[in-house]
Motif scaffolding. Structure first.
Motif, PDB file in Angstrom:
ATOM      1  N   ASP A 129       0.810  -1.221   0.000  1.00 18.75           N
ATOM      2  CA  ASP A 129       0.000   0.000   0.000  1.00 18.75           C
ATOM      3  C   ASP A 129       0.846   1.276   0.000  1.00 18.75           C
ATOM      4  O   ASP A 129       0.334   2.375   0.234  1.00 18.75           O
ATOM      5  N   ASN A 130       2.151   1.162  -0.263  1.00 16.77           N
ATOM      6  CA  ASN A 130       2.990   2.339  -0.438  1.00 16.77           C
ATOM      7  C   ASN A 130       2.832   2.886  -1.856  1.00 16.77           C
ATOM      8  O   ASN A 130       2.065   2.357  -2.665  1.00 16.77           O
ATOM      9  N   LEU A 131       3.576   3.942  -2.154  1.00 16.07           N
ATOM     10  CA  LEU A 131       3.652   4.411  -3.528  1.00 16.07           C
ATOM     11  C   LEU A 131       4.356   3.348  -4.370  1.00 16.07           C
ATOM     12  O   LEU A 131       5.014   2.456  -3.822  1.00 16.07           O
ATOM     13  N   PRO A 132       4.249   3.388  -5.699  1.00 16.11           N
ATOM     14  CA  PRO A 132       4.971   2.417  -6.524  1.00 16.11           C
ATOM     15  C   PRO A 132       6.451   2.396  -6.168  1.00 16.11           C
ATOM     16  O   PRO A 132       7.054   3.467  -5.973  1.00 16.11           O
ATOM     17  N   PRO A 133       7.060   1.232  -6.027  1.00 15.99           N
ATOM     18  CA  PRO A 133       8.475   1.146  -5.632  1.00 15.99           C
ATOM     19  C   PRO A 133       9.420   1.981  -6.475  1.00 15.99           C
ATOM     20  O   PRO A 133      10.457   2.424  -5.986  1.00 15.99           O
ATOM     21  N   VAL A 134       9.079   2.212  -7.752  1.00 11.38           N
ATOM     22  CA  VAL A 134       9.971   2.990  -8.618  1.00 11.38           C
ATOM     23  C   VAL A 134      10.175   4.404  -8.099  1.00 11.38           C
ATOM     24  O   VAL A 134      11.208   5.040  -8.359  1.00 11.38           O
ATOM     25  N   VAL A 135       9.227   4.928  -7.329  1.00 12.71           N
ATOM     26  CA  VAL A 135       9.355   6.271  -6.749  1.00 12.71           C
ATOM     27  C   VAL A 135      10.543   6.313  -5.793  1.00 12.71           C
ATOM     28  O   VAL A 135      11.288   7.302  -5.744  1.00 12.71           O
ATOM     29  N   TYR A 136      10.740   5.237  -5.034  1.00 13.92           N
ATOM     30  CA  TYR A 136      11.829   5.164  -4.075  1.00 13.92           C
ATOM     31  C   TYR A 136      13.094   4.553  -4.681  1.00 13.92           C
ATOM     32  O   TYR A 136      14.191   4.765  -4.160  1.00 13.92           O
ATOM     33  N   LEU A 137      12.928   3.770  -5.734  1.00  9.15           N
ATOM     34  CA  LEU A 137      14.033   2.976  -6.274  1.00  9.15           C
ATOM     35  C   LEU A 137      14.353   3.341  -7.715  1.00  9.15           C
ATOM     36  O   LEU A 137      14.654   2.473  -8.534  1.00  9.15           O
ATOM     37  N   LEU A 138      14.326   4.614  -8.036  1.00 10.23           N
ATOM     38  CA  LEU A 138      14.560   5.035  -9.418  1.00 10.23           C
ATOM     39  C   LEU A 138      15.962   4.639  -9.884  1.00 10.23           C
ATOM     40  O   LEU A 138      16.145   4.154 -11.003  1.00 10.23           O
ATOM     41  N   GLY A 139      16.964   4.838  -9.025  1.00  8.65           N
ATOM     42  CA  GLY A 139      18.332   4.466  -9.386  1.00  8.65           C
ATOM     43  C   GLY A 139      18.474   2.970  -9.598  1.00  8.65           C
ATOM     44  O   GLY A 139      19.112   2.524 -10.551  1.00  8.65           O
ATOM     45  N   ILE A 140      17.876   2.179  -8.702  1.00  9.78           N
ATOM     46  CA  ILE A 140      17.927   0.722  -8.827  1.00  9.78           C
ATOM     47  C   ILE A 140      17.182   0.268 -10.077  1.00  9.78           C
ATOM     48  O   ILE A 140      17.614  -0.654 -10.771  1.00  9.78           O
ATOM     49  N   PHE A 141      16.060   0.925 -10.381  1.00 14.87           N
ATOM     50  CA  PHE A 141      15.299   0.583 -11.591  1.00 14.87           C
ATOM     51  C   PHE A 141      16.142   0.800 -12.846  1.00 14.87           C
ATOM     52  O   PHE A 141      16.206  -0.073 -13.725  1.00 14.87           O
ATOM     53  N   VAL A 142      16.815   1.945 -12.922  1.00 18.34           N
ATOM     54  CA  VAL A 142      17.675   2.227 -14.082  1.00 18.34           C
ATOM     55  C   VAL A 142      18.826   1.231 -14.136  1.00 18.34           C
ATOM     56  O   VAL A 142      19.201   0.747 -15.206  1.00 18.34           O
ATOM     57  N   GLY A 143      19.381   0.893 -12.965  1.00 20.95           N
ATOM     58  CA  GLY A 143      20.463  -0.085 -12.920  1.00 20.95           C
ATOM     59  C   GLY A 143      20.013  -1.457 -13.387  1.00 20.95           C
ATOM     60  O   GLY A 143      20.737  -2.152 -14.106  1.00 20.95           O
ATOM     61  N   PHE A 144      18.805  -1.861 -12.993  1.00 19.93           N
ATOM     62  CA  PHE A 144      18.284  -3.155 -13.426  1.00 19.93           C
ATOM     63  C   PHE A 144      18.015  -3.148 -14.928  1.00 19.93           C
ATOM     64  O   PHE A 144      18.267  -4.138 -15.622  1.00 19.93           O
ATOM     65  N   MET A 145      17.519  -2.026 -15.446  1.00 21.50           N
ATOM     66  CA  MET A 145      17.337  -1.886 -16.893  1.00 21.50           C
ATOM     67  C   MET A 145      18.676  -2.047 -17.613  1.00 21.50           C
ATOM     68  O   MET A 145      18.751  -2.649 -18.685  1.00 21.50           O
ATOM     69  N   PHE A 146      19.719  -1.521 -17.003  1.00 23.20           N
ATOM     70  CA  PHE A 146      21.052  -1.574 -17.614  1.00 23.20           C
ATOM     71  C   PHE A 146      21.529  -3.010 -17.752  1.00 23.20           C
ATOM     72  O   PHE A 146      22.039  -3.404 -18.815  1.00 23.20           O
ATOM     73  N   ILE A 147      21.384  -3.830 -16.697  1.00 30.18           N
ATOM     74  CA  ILE A 147      21.891  -5.199 -16.770  1.00 30.18           C
ATOM     75  C   ILE A 147      21.044  -6.081 -17.673  1.00 30.18           C
ATOM     76  O   ILE A 147      21.485  -7.160 -18.086  1.00 30.18           O
ATOM     77  N   LEU A 148      19.823  -5.648 -18.007  1.00 36.03           N
ATOM     78  CA  LEU A 148      19.015  -6.420 -18.957  1.00 36.03           C
ATOM     79  C   LEU A 148      19.631  -6.405 -20.352  1.00 36.03           C
ATOM     80  O   LEU A 148      19.281  -7.222 -21.201  1.00 36.03           O
TER      81      LEU A 148
END
Length: 271
Positions: A129-148
Motif C-alpha cells: 500500500d505504499n507508492l509504486p516502488p519505482v518512486v523510491y528505487l529510481l536508481g535501482i530501476f535504471v540499474g536493473f534496466m542496464f543489466i538487462l
C-alpha cells in the motif's frame, strides 16, 4: 523485437509469428550432440527457467526465484563448455563473467524492493500500500534496466548473435536442432520473467489487492522499457568484456548502492 528492429532499419521485417515457426523447424531437424550429457544439461536449463517463472508468477520468495534463475544459467554454461569448440568454451567463460557482472545488481534490486515493501514475497510486493516502488528505487530501476542489456547490444558478448563479431556464435556454437530450440524457448521464458520483475517497480495496491490503475501504468511502462531496450540494441556498437564488467559494476555502485544508502537515510529519518 524483430519487427520493431526491422522498422528501425527501414525494413518490413518478419512476421511476429516467425520465432514460433523457427522453433518448429528446429524441433523437426536432426540433432547432433557432442556427448551424452549435453542434452541433459540443456533440458535442466529449460526446466529451471520454467520453474523460475512458475515461482515468480506464483508469488513466491524473490530471493528463491533469482537463485533458481542463476542455477538455470549455470546449467547453460556447463552445456556450452562440455563441447569441443573453442568458440563455445570461450562463450561459456564470457557468460560466467556476465553473471559476475549482473548478480550484484540483482541482489541490490531484491534488497531495495524489500526495504520499500517490507517483504520478499512477490505476492505481497505487488499489493503493497505504499507508492509504486519505482518512486523510491529510481536508481535501482535504471540499474536493473542496464543489466538487462547483457544479452543484447552492446553487451551480447557470450552469445554473439551477429556475424560480424569475432566470436562467431559463442555460447550456442555447438547447439543444433532440438538443442537450439530448447535454448530459444528458454529465452522466451526468461524474457517474460524479466519483464515481470520490471513490473514489480510499478505495481502497488491497498494491502489486499493490486490497484487496477497501477496495472494499466505498468503495461505502458513495460512497453516503453522494451522499446528502449530495442532502441539501444540498434544504436550501440559492441563493447569488450572488460568494458562490460567495469560499466556494470560502476552502474551497480553509483545507481544501486547509492539508491540503497539514500533509501536507508530516508527511512531512518521517517522512523
Amino acid at each position: 523485437d524483430r519487427k520493431i528492429t526491422a522498422r528501425m532499419q527501414g525494413r518490413r521485417g518478419p512476421s511476429v509469428l516467425q520465432p514460433f515457426w523457427d522453433v518448429e523447424k528446429l524441433l523437426k531437424k536432426e540433432t547432433k550432440t557432442i556427448n551424452r550429457v549435453q542434452i541433459l544439461y540443456l533440458m535442466s536449463f529449460l526446466i529451471f527457467v520454467v520453474i523460475t517463472g512458475a515461482l515468480f508468477f506464483g508469488g513466491y520468495d524473490l530471493l528463491l526465484v533469482f537463485f533458481t534463475l542463476t542455477t538455470a544459467n549455470i546449467f547453460l554454461v556447463i552445456a556450452a563448455s562440455s563441447g569441443h569448440s573453442p568458440y563455445s568454451f570461450m562463450g561459456a567463460g564470457r557468460e560466467l563473467i556476465q553473471m559476475l557482472a549482473y548478480e550484484p545488481m540483482v541482489l541490490i534490486t531484491v534488497i531495495g524492493l524489500y526495504c520499500v515493501t517490507g517483504n520478499f514475497k512477490v505476492s505481497q510486493i505487488v499489493i503493497s500500500d505504499n507508492l509504486p516502488p519505482v518512486v523510491y528505487l529510481l536508481g535501482i530501476f535504471v540499474g536493473f534496466m542496464f543489466i538487462l542489456k547483457l544479452r543484447k547490444h552492446p553487451f551480447d558478448l557470450s552469445t554473439s548473435h551477429h556475424a560480424h563479431q569475432e566470436l562467431v556464435k559463442g555460447l550456442t556454437t555447438e547447439f543444433n536442432g532440438q538443442m537450439f530450440a530448447i535454448v530459444e524457448i528458454s529465452h522466451w521464458y526468461e524474457n517474460v520473467f524479466l519483464l515481470g520483475v520490471l513490473a514489480l517497480f510499478f505495481l502497488h495496491g491497498n494491502g489486499t489487492s493490486v490497484s487496477p490503475i497501477s496495472i494499466i501504468i505498468t503495461i505502458i511502462a513495460l512497453a516503453v522499457c522494451y522499446f528502449i531496450e530495442i532502441l539501444i540494441d540498434n544504436t550501440n556498437a559492441r563493447l569488450k568484456w572488460d568494458q562490460m564488467l567495469k560499466s556494470a559494476w560502476i552502474v551497480t555502485a553509483v545507481l544501486g548502492a547509492l539508491n540503497l544508502i539514500i533509501l536507508e537515510v530516508v527511512i531512518g529519518g521517517m522512523k
